[in-house]
Design a protein around this motif. Structure first.
Motif, PDB file in Angstrom:
ATOM      1  N   SER A 194       0.828  -1.219   0.000  1.00 38.28           N
ATOM      2  CA  SER A 194       0.000   0.000   0.000  1.00 38.28           C
ATOM      3  C   SER A 194       0.861   1.267   0.000  1.00 38.28           C
ATOM      4  O   SER A 194       0.346   2.365  -0.190  1.00 38.28           O
ATOM      5  CB  SER A 194      -0.927   0.008   1.228  1.00 38.28           C
ATOM      6  N   LEU A 195       2.174   1.116   0.208  1.00 41.81           N
ATOM      7  CA  LEU A 195       3.053   2.293   0.300  1.00 41.81           C
ATOM      8  C   LEU A 195       3.661   2.637  -1.055  1.00 41.81           C
ATOM      9  O   LEU A 195       3.988   1.754  -1.854  1.00 41.81           O
ATOM     10  CB  LEU A 195       4.186   2.029   1.299  1.00 41.81           C
ATOM     11  N   ASN A 196       3.857   3.938  -1.295  1.00 40.64           N
ATOM     12  CA  ASN A 196       4.572   4.354  -2.511  1.00 40.64           C
ATOM     13  C   ASN A 196       6.070   4.406  -2.208  1.00 40.64           C
ATOM     14  O   ASN A 196       6.499   4.210  -1.061  1.00 40.64           O
ATOM     15  CB  ASN A 196       4.053   5.694  -3.043  1.00 40.64           C
ATOM     16  N   LYS A 197       6.845   4.708  -3.238  1.00 44.08           N
ATOM     17  CA  LYS A 197       8.310   4.660  -3.111  1.00 44.08           C
ATOM     18  C   LYS A 197       8.824   5.623  -2.032  1.00 44.08           C
ATOM     19  O   LYS A 197       9.689   5.278  -1.229  1.00 44.08           O
ATOM     20  CB  LYS A 197       8.943   4.989  -4.468  1.00 44.08           C
ATOM     21  N   GLN A 198       8.259   6.835  -2.012  1.00 39.99           N
ATOM     22  CA  GLN A 198       8.692   7.845  -1.035  1.00 39.99           C
ATOM     23  C   GLN A 198       8.387   7.390   0.403  1.00 39.99           C
ATOM     24  O   GLN A 198       9.216   7.550   1.312  1.00 39.99           O
ATOM     25  CB  GLN A 198       7.981   9.164  -1.337  1.00 39.99           C
ATOM     26  N   GLU A 199       7.200   6.797   0.594  1.00 40.16           N
ATOM     27  CA  GLU A 199       6.809   6.319   1.926  1.00 40.16           C
ATOM     28  C   GLU A 199       7.704   5.169   2.381  1.00 40.16           C
ATOM     29  O   GLU A 199       8.065   5.071   3.558  1.00 40.16           O
ATOM     30  CB  GLU A 199       5.336   5.889   1.907  1.00 40.16           C
TER      31      GLU A 199
END
Length: 747
Positions: free
Chosen positions: A110-115
Motif C-alpha cells: 500500500s506504500l509508494n516509493k517515497q513512503e
C-alpha cells in the motif's frame, strides 16, 4: 545499554527484573498496572531469548505479548501479519501509546516509493521498535537485503494458524517464513494465534522449526458467550431482522459466505431501518475502511461481512455475532464468534445451519487439489458434527481445541438449556472399539461407519475388510446413531484423532481399559417428534422444494385452512399444493394475515396468488381471530430493496423476450440449476410466465406430456418423489415441466 544485535545477556535480564522495568514499561506505554493471564510469563520468555508459542483466544491480549518486549529490547521486532488493515490498526494503536510516530511502521504494497524510503530511514535510525510486514513483502529480495543490515530483536508471527493447511485461513506464503528468517538473521521467534487445534499447533511448530518452543496455552473457554444453532429456513431474513430489532442499539456482526449475500442483506437491513453497512474484500479500500470505522465509532449498529472482517478489530462491546451461513471450519467459527463480548459482557453467538449449505461448500471445493479437498471435507465434517450434536456445544468446541470441559451443564448454550434425554450405549461403544481394532486403527470415521453397517465400497473390498468378522456388526443401527457414538467417544476420550494423519481414529488408553472392563456409556438422542411425521395418505406429504418449514403456531387454524384448500382444489380441479404450499399455510397460522396486502408478506405468496386464491383464506383467518379473541403478534414485514428483485425482474423480462434459459443463466453469471431455482421462486410466488418456447426446443412433446400429467394427478410437487416415479427422466426435465405446470395451473 549495550545490548548488541538486540540480544539480552543474563546480567541485563537480572537487572531488569530487579528494577521491575517490565511493570514500569507496562505502565508507561500501556497504562496498565498488572498483566492479564499468561502475558507476563510470555514476555519474560521472549526477553530471555526463547522461541515462544502463544495460543490465546480472541480478547486475551496477544498483541501486548510482543509489543511490550519490542519496546524494551534493543533493535527492531519484525512482526509478520497477514492483512494490510490489521497492520494499519496495530501501527496506529502503537503510535497512540508513544510520542514518536516512527516507533511503529508497516512495509507493504500500500506504500509508494517515497513512503517506503521514509520507513527505512526511521528503521535505520533506531527509532522504529516494530516493523510490520506481510509475508509477501518479507520475501522480496530488496527487503531481505535491507533487513540483513538492521539489528533485529525477534520475529513475531501473528495469526500463525495461516501456516497450517489444516488452519481455517491457510496462506501458502506463510510456509516460506522460516527459510527467509534463516536468510536474514536467526533470532528468537514468537508465534501467536487465537485458534489452533493440536494438529494445527503441531504444523506451525514443525514448519517454523520451533518444536522446542516454550508453549503458553490459555483456556479457550469464553464463559460469557452463548452458543446456539438454528435451523435455516426460507424465513431466515425475517428471523434475523426480528432479532436485531429486539436488541435495540447493541452492536452486532452478521457473517455471510459470499460477497453478494453481504451486499444484498446489508441493503435489506437498511430498508428495515437498521443502521447497517457491508464489508468484504471486493469493496474498494477506502469504502471498506470507512465502513469499518463507522462500526467502531458506533455510527452504525451492525456490520454485515465476509470473514475478511474482524481480524484484529478491538471492539469490546459486540453483543451478538450471527452466522447467516455455517462456516467452513470450527476454527473459523470460533474466531468469528470470539468477537462477541470481548469485555466479558453479554455475547450471543447464533448460527443458521442447513445441510444444503454444507453441500454447497463441498461443491466449491471441486477443482481444487485432491489433498486440499480432503482437508476441506474433514473440516466440514467437524462443523457438521458441531451443528448437529445434542451435546453441550461448549464441550464440543473446547474438545476440538484439545481442552476438556467437565461441567455437566454449561447453562449457556441451546443444548444445555434444552437437554435431550440420554440412553445407555455401552454395547454400541464396544462394537465401535472392536471394529477399530479389527481395522488396525487406520481408518477415518466415515470408513468405519460404512464398515459397521456393512456397506460395500471399492475401498472396503480392496482392503478385504468385507471378509472380517466385524464387517456389518452394526447393521442394526442407523448411520446417524454411529455418528453420535463416535462423537461422544471422542468427547469422553475413549477415542482420539491421529495428529499426523488427521481424522484417523485411534483408541486411547481409556478406550482400551473400557474394552477390558466396560462401564456405563451414555449418548444423547433426539426424541422422535411425532407431530412432524407425515401421513402418506394425506395431502400433508407435499413439501416445498424451495425450503423447509418451522411448524404452525395455531394448529386449529392450520387444519381449517387445509380443509379449505382441499375444498378449493376439488372445485378448481388442481392439486392442493398448487393453491398454497404447506409452509405458506403454516406461516399464515403463525402471523394471521387478515388482508390481501398482509397475505403477500407470507413466503410463497405473491400478488397474483393472493388475488386469485387469497380472499377466502383471509376471511377465514379474520373470523378465527375475532371468534377466539386472538391478539395477533406484531408482524414484522421484511421490506425488500429494488436490487434484491432486480435479478427476478430481469429474468421475467428476458423470458418475455423468449431468451433461452441456458443463455440467460450464462449472461447472469449463474449456473443452470441456480437459474431454475430463481424461476421456481418466481412462479411459486404467483407470477405467470411462459417457457413453452424453451421447452419445445429442448424436450420431446411425449416427455413433456408424461411429466405434466404426473403433476396433474399427484398430491405433491416434491422433487425427490417425482424423480422416483419418473425415473426415466432427468431432474432438469422434471423441474422445467414442473415450472410450466405451476405457472399454468396456479398463477
Amino acid at each position: 545499554m549495550p545490548f548488541g544485535k538486540g540480544r539480552f545477556d543474563y546480567r541485563v535480564i537480572c537487572s531488569m527484573e530487579k528494577q521491575d522495568l517490565l511493570y514500569k514499561g507496562l505502565k508507561k506505554y500501556f497504562g496498565f498496572d498488572t498483566f492479564k493471564g499468561n502475558q507476563e510469563a510470555i514476555i519474560r520468555s521472549i526477553l530471555s531469548g526463547k522461541d515462544t508459542f502463544v495460543l490465546m483466544p480472541t480478547g486475551g491480549g496477544k498483541s501486548l505479548c510482543y509489543q511490550l518486549p519490542a519496546l524494551l529490547m534493543e533493535g527492531t521486532a519484525i512482526v509478520i501479519s497477514p492483512l494490510i488493515a490489521l497492520m494499519k490498526n496495530q501501527v496506529d494503536a502503537m503510535r497512540n501509546h508513544s510520542e514518536e510516530n516512527g516507533i511503529a511502521h508497516f512495509l507493504n504494497s500500500s506504500l509508494n516509493k517515497q513512503e517506503i524510503e521514509e520507513v527505512k530511514r526511521d528503521v535505520l535510525s533506531g527509532r522504529t521498535k516494530m516493523l510490520y510486514v506481510a509475508p509477501e513483502s518479507l520475501t522480496k529480495t530488496e527487503n531481505v537485503e535491507f533487513l540483513r543490515n538492521i539489528p533485529i530483536s525477534f520475529y513475531a508471527v501473528d495469526e500463525a494458524h495461516c501456516i497450517s493447511e489444516w488452519g481455517h485461513d491457510f496462506r501458502p506464503e506463510y510456509r516460506r517464513i522460516r527459510p527467509i528468517i534463516s536468510e536474514i538473521s536467526v533470532r528468537p521467534i514468537i508465534t501467536l494465534t487465537a485458534t489452533a487445534t493440536p494438529k494445527v499447533q503441531h504444523d506451525i511448530q514443525k514448519n517454523l522449526g520451533m518444536t522446542d518452543a516454550v508453549v503458553f496455552k490459555s483456556s479457550f473457554n469464553r464463559p460469557n458467550l452463548y452458543y446456539e444453532i438454528r435451523n435455516k429456513t426460507e424465513q431466515i431474513d425475517r428471523e434475523i431482522i426480528k432479532y436485531i430489532l429486539s436488541q435495540g442499539k447493541k452492536s452486532g456482526i452478521i457473517y455471510c459466505l459470499s460477497r453478494k449475500k453481504v451486499d444484498d442483506f446489508a441493503e435489506i437491513l437498511q430498508a428495515n431501518d437498521i443502521r447497517a453497512l457491508p464489508y468484504h474484500a471486493g469493496m474498494d479500500a477506502a469504502t471498506r475502511s470507512n465502513n469499518q470505522d463507522a462500526f467502531l465509532m458506533e455510527k452504525v449498529d451492525v456490520i454485515v461481512a465476509t470473514i475478511a472482517f474482524g481480524m484484529g478489530i478491538d471492539k469490546p462491546d459486540v453483543r451478538y455475532v450471527i452466522h447467516y451461513d455455517i462456516p467452513k471450519s470450527l476454527e473459523g467459527y470460533y474466531q468469528e464468534t470470539g468477537r462477541a463480548g470481548r469485555d466479558g459482557g453479554e455475547g450471543k453467538c447464533i448460527a443458521f445451519y442447513s445441510e444444503k449449505d454444507l453441500q454447497k461448500l463441498e461443491r466449491f471445493m471441486q477443482g481444487k487439489p485432491v489433498s486440499e479437498q480432503e482437508i476441506g471435507k474433514q473440516l466440514l465434517l467437524e462443523t457438521a458434527a458441531y451443528a448437529e450434536t445434542s451435546v453441550c456445544r461448549r464441550k464440543v468446541l473446547l474438545h476440538y481445541f484439545g481442552e476438556e470441559y467437565n461441567e455437566p451443564n454449561c447453562e449457556h448454550c441451546d443444548n444445555c438449556l434444552n437437554p435431550k434425554k440420554k440412553v445407555e450405549a455401552k454395547e454400541l461403544l464396544i462394537t465401535v472399539l472392536e471394529a477399530i481394532t479389527a481395522l488396525k486403527e487406520k481408518q477415518k470415521a466415515d470408513y468405519l461407519i460404512n464398515f459397521l453397517i456393512g456397506k460395500e465400497s471399492s475401498d472396503i473390498e480392496t482392503y478385504g475388510h468385507n471378509e472380517l468378522e466385524e464387517f456389518g456388526s452394526g447393521a442394526d443401527e442407523e448411520e446417524s446413531t454411529w455418528e453420535v457414538v463416535i462423537r461422544q467417544a471422542l468427547l469422553d476420550n475413549y477415542l482420539k484423532k491421529d495428529i499426523e494423519n488427521y481424522g484417523i481414529l485411534k483408541i486411547t488408553k481409556k478406550g482400551k481399559d473400557f474394552l477390558k472392563s466396560p462401564v456405563s456409556f451414555k449418548i444423547t438422542k433426539d426424541d422422535e417428534d411425532e407431530d412432524n411425521m407425515t401421513d402418506p395418505e394425506s395431502d400433508d406429504s407435499d413439501v416445498i422444494s424451495a425450503g423447509g418449514s418451522g411448524g404452525a403456531a395455531d394448529p386449529v387454524l392450520f387444519s381449517m385452512m387445509k380443509d379449505l384448500r382441499k375444498k378449493l382444489s376439488k372445485k378448481l380441479n388442481v392439486p392442493p399444493y398448487v393453491i398454497f404450499q404447506p409452509s405458506s399455510l403454516e406461516a399464515m397460522a403463525t402471523s394471521y394475515p387478515i388482508t390481501l396486502e398482509e397475505l403477500q408478506n407470507i413466503p410463497g405468496v405473491g400478488a397474483g396468488k393472493a388475488k386469485r386464491y387469497g380472499k377466502e383464506f383471509v376471511d377465514l383467518i379474520k373470523k378465527h381471530v375475532e371468534e377466539n379473541d386472538i391478539t395477533r403478534p406484531e408482524d414484522l414485514r421484511v421490506k425488500t430493496v429494488a436490487n434484491k428483485s432486480k435479478l427476478k425482474v430481469s429474468i421475467v423480462q428476458a423470458i418475455d423476450r423468449k431468451v433461452a434459459l441456458d443463455d440467460l443463466a450464462e449472461s447472469k453469471g449463474i449456473d443452470f440449476n441456480e437459474m431454475l431455482s430463481e424461476v421456481e421462486a418466481i412462479v411459486y410466488s404467483g407470477t405467470k410466465i411462459n417457457i413453452d418456447y424453451f421447452l419445445n426446443e429442448v424436450m420431446d412433446q411425449d416427455v413433456l406430456q408424461d411429466i405434466y400429467s404426473y403433476f396433474k394427478e399427484t398430491e405433491t410437487d416434491d422433487l425427490e418423489k417425482a424423480q422416483e416415479e419418473l425415473s426415466d427422466y432427468t431432474e432438469t426435465e422434471i423441474r422445467l415441466v414442473r415450472i410450466k405446470f405451476f405457472s399454468d395451473m396456479a398463477n
